[in-house]
Enzyme design. Structure first.
Site, PDB file in Angstrom:
ATOM      1  N   CYS A 118      23.769  -0.384 -77.511  1.00  0.00           N
ATOM      2  CA  CYS A 118      22.965   0.825 -77.282  1.00  0.00           C
ATOM      3  C   CYS A 118      23.797   1.923 -76.604  1.00  0.00           C
ATOM      4  O   CYS A 118      24.662   2.497 -77.249  1.00  0.00           O
ATOM      5  CB  CYS A 118      21.700   0.445 -76.513  1.00  0.00           C
ATOM      6  SG  CYS A 118      20.401   1.656 -76.755  1.00  0.00           S
ATOM      7  N   HIS A 143      19.306  -4.345 -78.369  1.00  0.00           N
ATOM      8  CA  HIS A 143      19.614  -5.086 -77.132  1.00  0.00           C
ATOM      9  C   HIS A 143      19.479  -6.607 -77.298  1.00  0.00           C
ATOM     10  O   HIS A 143      18.461  -7.166 -76.876  1.00  0.00           O
ATOM     11  CB  HIS A 143      18.642  -4.647 -76.031  1.00  0.00           C
ATOM     12  CG  HIS A 143      18.871  -3.275 -75.511  1.00  0.00           C
ATOM     13  ND1 HIS A 143      19.717  -3.011 -74.462  1.00  0.00           N
ATOM     14  CD2 HIS A 143      18.356  -2.086 -75.890  1.00  0.00           C
ATOM     15  CE1 HIS A 143      19.714  -1.711 -74.204  1.00  0.00           C
ATOM     16  NE2 HIS A 143      18.896  -1.124 -75.061  1.00  0.00           N
ATOM     17  N   GLU A 167      20.608  -8.760 -75.476  1.00  0.00           N
ATOM     18  CA  GLU A 167      20.539  -9.372 -74.135  1.00  0.00           C
ATOM     19  C   GLU A 167      19.103  -9.456 -73.622  1.00  0.00           C
ATOM     20  O   GLU A 167      18.855 -10.097 -72.605  1.00  0.00           O
ATOM     21  CB  GLU A 167      21.435  -8.600 -73.147  1.00  0.00           C
ATOM     22  CG  GLU A 167      20.924  -7.265 -72.654  1.00  0.00           C
ATOM     23  CD  GLU A 167      21.141  -6.117 -73.637  1.00  0.00           C
ATOM     24  OE1 GLU A 167      21.386  -6.375 -74.832  1.00  0.00           O
ATOM     25  OE2 GLU A 167      21.038  -4.946 -73.209  1.00  0.00           O
TER      26      GLU A 167
HETATM   27  N1  GLN Z   1      19.077   6.681 -74.769  1.00  0.00           N
HETATM   28  C1  GLN Z   1      20.183   6.099 -74.066  1.00  0.00           C
HETATM   29  C2  GLN Z   1      21.414   6.985 -74.168  1.00  0.00           C
HETATM   30  O1  GLN Z   1      21.458   7.898 -74.915  1.00  0.00           O
HETATM   31  C3  GLN Z   1      20.506   4.728 -74.582  1.00  0.00           C
HETATM   32  C4  GLN Z   1      19.361   3.817 -74.312  1.00  0.00           C
HETATM   33  C5  GLN Z   1      19.747   2.379 -74.161  1.00  0.00           C
HETATM   34  O2  GLN Z   1      20.894   2.031 -73.887  1.00  0.00           O
HETATM   35  N2  GLN Z   1      18.757   1.551 -74.281  1.00  0.00           N
HETATM   36  O3  GLN Z   1      22.333   6.734 -73.512  1.00  0.00           O
END
Ligand code: GLN
Length: 198
Positions: A85, A177, A179
């Site tokens: 992410c 994710h 995790e």
């Molecule tokens: N929206 C976050 C970003 O742009 C990422 C979100 C996440 O890691 N769950 O950094």
């Protein structure tokens, strides 16, 4: 060269975000997993995980803590790095709030691509190296992969074709994710990239 699991040392970037959850799954899988905050802690690692969180905050701290240059070197030297992410945003190309991402994977991602927090969702997706059994992918204000270079292999797509996981050499990216699930298959896959024999 294959190492036994207990001899493998994985760093989890612990500047902000879901680093504890990655550490717990990696420890469950039998490797040594340690939080990493300083450049001198990068030296003895067999691999590194960059967790989800807030990429603007993580990038700011990465630059403030002088981690950006050694992390780029680590990626270029072929040490496996997995970004989940916000971690995926850090590996891709881009400039966010004036801060440059690491730009080590040849892909452009779109931040917050599905909307805000309430647009978070879960989807069971096939991740090609994990076989046919779908993986429960949790997307939280997630990015997606807008464009990827020829060396980037797309590993998973949403039903509408949007790319959400990729690999380029020893670099792995997931927009979701793993995790936050009980399914350790993506972590196991990363450990295989690291060279685990188990
Ligand atoms: N929206 C976050 C970003 O742009 C990422 C979100 C996440 O890691 N769950 O950094």
């Amino acid at each position: 060269m294959c190492k036994r699991r207990r001899d493998i040392r994985i760093g989890v970037l612990a500047l902000q975000g879901s680093f504890i959850d990655h550490i717990h799954i990696l420890q469950r899988l039998g490797v040594t997993a340690v939080p990493v905050r300083l450049p001198e802690q990068l030296g003895k690692l067999d691999g590194l995980v960059m967790p989800g969180g807030e990429s603007t905050t993580i990038l700011k701290l990465m630059h403030n803590f002088n981690l950006a240059v050694p992390l780029k070197e680590m990626a270029r030297s072929g040490i496996p790095i997995w970004g989940t992410c916000a971690g995926m945003i850090c590996l891709a190309k881009g400039i966010y709030n004036g801060m440059k991402s690491l730009n080590v994977m040849d892909m452009v991602v779109k931040r917050n691509a599905f909307g805000s927090q309430i647009d978070s969702f879960e989807s069971n997706l096939t991740i090609s190296p994990l076989g046919d059994k779908p993986f429960p992918c949790i997307f939280i204000r997630a990015p997606f992969i807008e464009r990827a270079g020829l060396q980037v292999e797309i590993l998973a797509r949403l039903p509408n074709g949007i790319a959400v996981s990729a690999r380029q050499g020893k670099l792995l990216a997931t927009a979701f994710h793993p995790e936050f699930t009980d399914d350790p298959r993506v972590h196991s896959y990363f450990l295989k990239m690291v060279g685990s024999s188990a």
